[in-house]
Design a protein around this motif. Structure first.
Motif, short mmCIF file in Angstrom:
data_model
loop_
_atom_site.label_atom_id
_atom_site.label_comp_id
_atom_site.label_asym_id
_atom_site.label_seq_id
_atom_site.Cartn_x
_atom_site.Cartn_y
_atom_site.Cartn_z
N HIS A 1 0.89 -1.13 0.17
CA HIS A 1 0.01 0.05 0.04
C HIS A 1 0.92 1.21 0.12
CE1 HIS A 1 0.70 -0.37 4.39
NE2 HIS A 1 0.65 1.07 4.37
N HIS B 1 1.01 6.10 1.04
CA HIS B 1 2.00 6.97 1.74
C HIS B 1 3.12 7.25 0.51
CE1 HIS B 1 0.73 5.01 5.43
NE2 HIS B 1 1.38 4.02 5.07
N ASP C 1 -2.02 5.79 7.89
CA ASP C 1 -2.62 4.38 7.92
C ASP C 1 -3.62 4.47 8.96
OD1 ASP C 1 -0.67 2.79 6.70
OD2 ASP C 1 0.89 3.48 8.25
FE LIG Z 1 1.17 2.13 6.35
#
Ligand SMILES: [Fe+2]
Ligand code: FES
Length: 364
Positions: A208, A213, A321
């Motif tokens: 991810h 990010h 997150d």
């Molecule tokens: Fe992360």
């Protein structure tokens, strides 16, 4: 295995190789009753990270922690040893603390019973006329406590598997780093609206990173990002990219190690810095994630801006997150989703974690 509730089917406990495996079903993330089951199958048996000896350096220093739903008291005794008990007074269940002004007496915060550093009951105020009472029967209940590289681990089971068998090989891999050299700096807690396993699944893959990010992706050498798995832990490892423009660690030699230790602990080791994360289930829809920051040198003036930037950066990543994990929890609750599949290249850590969850449930 006969003790399993209806929403856990035998078929879902079946282990398949990652190439063919399905993810664990969404009901395991959303069913009321799952948290109690996991407490019994997982948290009551596994070692739990409870702190670092630099948090309690002097005799009489203490930590109160909640481990697998139990209040625990951890104390440095007069010989410098770390000791731990259930933080429960044998009178009527009150909490214990080190008595003010002493280093060697523990005192209940309710009616003042006192205990010695070996856990034995010493003082019982206003206890005349009590019959058939032997102090020896009312000592504090000790709990399994072990130190590894300065980290304090607690296990509430009476006969846990040895901690050394869980973390075997980490020392060697991170050498010459020794986590005992780090000193506590600060702690931050996050309350997150997702199941604890959603947060851990997310931690365990770099898949991810480019989407969630994008800034971090520029700093890491994503092409060389690797995941290694051992029996009870996994390691994500990424060399820093030389082209990273705002990498605060760039001036120091070294690598980043991101360890996950089953069931809920992370050790994020960077040059000069250790960050530990502990993921604590609250109920099926909620968890608390605690971040502890440790530095080799947490006090010098030179380090202050570096530490500030490090914590601010972690905070930014953490918010990204949290947002995705809370959205995933909503997705898992939807009737549109039951089970998914794994990227063999990028999700070995998630597969490994979910296989261990299945193994714990099978042992019930
Ligand atoms: Fe992360
Ligand atoms: S509960 Fe501890 S002294 Fe009463």
């Amino acid at each position: 295995m006969d003790n399993l509730p209806d929403f856990i089917s035998r078929e879902d406990l079946h282990q398949e190789p990652i190439e063919r495996a399905q993810t664990i079903p969404s009901s395991w993330y959303t069913q009321p009753g799952m948290s109690e089951l996991e407490m019994k199958a997982i948290f009551s048996n596994e070692w739990q990270l409870a702190g670092h000896i630099s948090e309690i350096p002097e005799p009489g220093d203490s930590l109160c922690r909640n481990v697998a739903g139990n209040p625990i008291l951890i104390v440095t005794d007069n010989d410098g040893h770390t000791r731990a008990w259930f933080n429960v007074c044998k009178h009527r269940g009150g909490p214990i603390a080190v008595k003010k002004g002493t280093k060697s007496v523990l005192q209940c915060q309710y009616h003042g019973w006192t205990y010695l550093m070996d856990g034995s009951l010493r003082g019982v105020p206003q206890w005349d006329r009590v019959d058939l009472f032997d102090k020896k029967d009312f000592g504090l209940t000790p709990v399994q406590c072990q130190i590894w590289q300065g980290l304090i681990f607690i296990n509430i089971s009476d006969e846990p598997r040895p901690l050394s068998s869980v973390i075997e090989g980490i020392d060697k891999r991170i050498s010459p780093i020794n986590l005992e050299e780090f000193r506590f700096h600060s702690k931050v807690s996050y309350s997150i609206a997702c199941n604890w396993k959603v947060y851990i699944d997310n931690y365990l893959e770099g898949y991810h990173i480019p989407i969630v990010h994008p800034e971090l992706a520029k700093m890491l050498d994503y092409g060389n990002y690797v995941t290694e798995v051992e029996e009870f832990y996994s390691l994500q490892y990424s060399p820093f990219s030389d082209s990273g423009s705002d990498n605060i660690y760039k001036t120091e030699d070294g690598e980043a190690f991101y360890y996950f230790i089953y069931p809920n602990m992370m050790l994020n080791i960077l040059p000069g810095r250790l960050q530990t994360n502990v993921v604590i289930p609250v109920d099926q829809n909620q968890c608390i994630v605690e971040f502890y920051y440790y530095y080799k040198d947490p006090v010098s003036d030179k380090m202050q801006p570096i530490i500030k930037e490090d914590i601010a950066y972690s905070e930014k990543i953490q918010q990204e997150d949290i947002e995705i994990c809370e959205a995933v929890q909503r997705g898992l609750k939807s009737r549109a989703y039951d089970k998914g599949r794994f990227s063999v290249e990028r999700e070995l850590g998630v597969y490994h974690f979910q296989s261990l969850i299945k193994r714990s449930l099978m042992n019930l």
